[in-house]
Enzyme design. Structure first.
Site, mmCIF file in Angstrom:
data_model
loop_
_atom_site.group_PDB
_atom_site.id
_atom_site.type_symbol
_atom_site.label_atom_id
_atom_site.label_comp_id
_atom_site.label_asym_id
_atom_site.label_seq_id
_atom_site.Cartn_x
_atom_site.Cartn_y
_atom_site.Cartn_z
ATOM 1 C CE1 TYR A 140 1.712 -9.795 32.892
ATOM 2 C CE2 TYR A 140 1.624 -10.394 30.348
ATOM 3 C CZ TYR A 140 1.060 -10.614 31.714
ATOM 4 O OH TYR A 140 0.290 -11.705 31.758
ATOM 5 C CE LYS A 179 -8.016 -8.201 32.014
ATOM 6 N NZ LYS A 179 -7.508 -9.156 31.205
#
Length: 333
Positions: A140, A179
Site C-alpha cells: 500500500y 471502514k
C-alpha cells in the site's frame, strides 16, 4: 464546470463532497465502487449530479466523454487497507488508476488533487517530504510512494496544470463508519465506551508507557479545508504532508472520547488517572504480531504546507474528537 470526486462514498471523499456542497457546488460526479453497499449512506445528505462506478468512469473519461467539461478531479479513491497484501490489485487500483487520471488531467489542463499517504515514510522518524526520509513497509505504502515519485519527476519536467498529493496522517471524523477495523481509534473508542462503559488501549512496549504510543491525529475537517485551499490556488503544485503537525498519545484520544461521551450523559469530566482508577481505560498486552512492525510515533512536518500559504490552525485531539462525538451521537442518538 464539473468537479469529479473519486472515492466519493468513502471517508474523505464524502467529506469533500459535503465541503463542496457547503460552497454551493453541486455539479459533482461521484465516482466509487459500491461493492460495499453500506458506503452509500455517506452521500445521502450530499448533493451530486451523477454517480459512476470507478471502472466505467475511467473508460468514459479516456473515450473523451467529458472533454471540456471538467475543472478538477479530487482523487480519493484507492484501496487503503494496509493489511491487503495483493500487490497486483494494489498497484492496479492505487498506482495505475492514479497515473491514468493524472495523465488525462495534464493533457486537458485540469486540476488534479490526490490522496497520498504517510505510509510512504515507513518506519522513519522524520516525516518530511524528502526522498531520504521515505521507505514504505508494505505494498500500500509503495503504491502511494511510486506515484509520488512520478509526480516529482513530472514537476521537474514542467506541469501543464496543477497536481497536488496529500500525505494523510491519522485522519478521523464523520463518515468513516464503513471502514470497520480500519476506522480511527476515536471511532472504536466511542463504540467501546457506549457499549461497555470502557475503552481498551495497547499497554507499554519498546520503551513506551501504557497508551503513550503517539500519532499525528488530524480531523477530516482540516483535511477538507486544506484540499479546498489548494483547489482555490491552482498555481500551487507538489507533495504535502497533511497532519496536525503535533503528535499526541492514544491516551489523549481515549480521554477526549470518554469525556465527550460523559458530557452528553450529564457527567463531569475525568482525568486520565481517574479513568484508569475507575476501570474506564483498560490496557491490554501489546500484541506479539505487531512487535517490530508498529509505528510508535508519527508527527507530520507541515512546514511546506505553511510555506504554501495555508495558515489556519489545525484542531487538537480534544477539539476534534469532541466535535466528532457530537456528530456520532447526533447520528446514533
Amino acid at each position: 464546470m464539473t468537479i469529479v470526486v473519486t472515492g466519493a462514498a468513502g471517508f474523505i471523499g464524502s467529506n469533500l463532497v459535503k465541503g463542496l456542497n457547503q460552497r454551493g457546488i453541486t455539479d459533482i460526479i461521484a465516482v466509487d465502487n459500491l461493492s460495499n453497499g453500506d458506503k452509500f449512506h455517506n452521500l445521502v445528505d450530499c448533493e451530486i449530479s451523477h454517480y459512476l462506478d470507478k471502472h466505467e468512469f475511467l473508460h468514459l473519461l479516456l473515450d473523451g466523454e467529458y472533454e471540456g467539461e471538467l475543472s478538477a478531479i479530487l482523487h480519493q479513491g484507492a484501496c487503503s487497507d494496509t493489511m491487503n497484501h495483493d500487490g497486483k490489485y494494489m498497484m492496479d487500483n492505487n498506482y495505475q488508476y492514479t497515473l491514468a487520471l493524472f495523465d488525462y488531467c495534464q493533457h486537458e489542463e485540469i486540476q488534479f488533487l490526490y490522496a497520498s499517504s504517510a505510509a510512504t515514510y515507513g518506519k522513519g522518524t522524520v516525516f518530511k517530504e524528502e526522498r531520504q526520509h521515505e521507505g514504505p513497509l508494505n505494498v500500500y505504502g509503495y503504491s502511494k510512494f511510486l506515484f509520488d515519485q512520478v509526480l516529482r519527476q513530472r514537476i521537474k519536467e514542467g506541469l501543464s496544470a496543477q497536481a497536488v498529493g496529500f500525505r494523510y496522517f491519522n485522519v478521523y471524523g464523520p463518515r468513516e463508519q464503513h471502514k470497520g477495523r480500519m476506522a480511527s481509534v476515536a471511532f472504536h473508542h466511542f463504540n467501546q465506551y457506549r457499549e461497555h462503559g470502557k475503552v481498551k488501549l495497547f499497554g507499554g512496549w519498546d520503551g513506551w508507557e501504557n497508551g503513550m504510543q503517539s500519532r499525528d491525529f488530524v480531523s477530516v475537517e482540516d483535511v477538507v479545508k486544506v484540499n479546498l485551499f489548494f483547489l482555490d490556488n491552482p498555481g500551487k503544485s507538489g507533495i504535502y504532508n497533511l497532519g496536525s503537525g503535533r503528535s499526541q498519545p492514544f491516551n489523549d484520544v481515549a480521554e477526549a472520547t470518554v469525556n465527550a461521551c460523559r458530557r452528553h450523559e450529564g457527567k463531569p469530566a475525568l482525568t486520565l488517572a481517574e479513568m484508569i482508577q475507575q476501570g474506564i481505560v483498560e490496557y491490554i498486552d501489546f500484541p506479539d504480531a505487531l512487535k517490530g512492525k508498529y509505528q510508535s510515533f508519527t508527527q507530520a512536518d507541515i512546514a511546506k504546507l505553511r510555506e504554501a500559504g495555508y495558515a489556519e490552525a489545525m484542531l487538537s485531539v480534544a477539539e476534534g474528537v469532541d466535535r466528532y462525538v457530537d456528530w456520532l451521537i447526533g447520528r446514533q442518538g
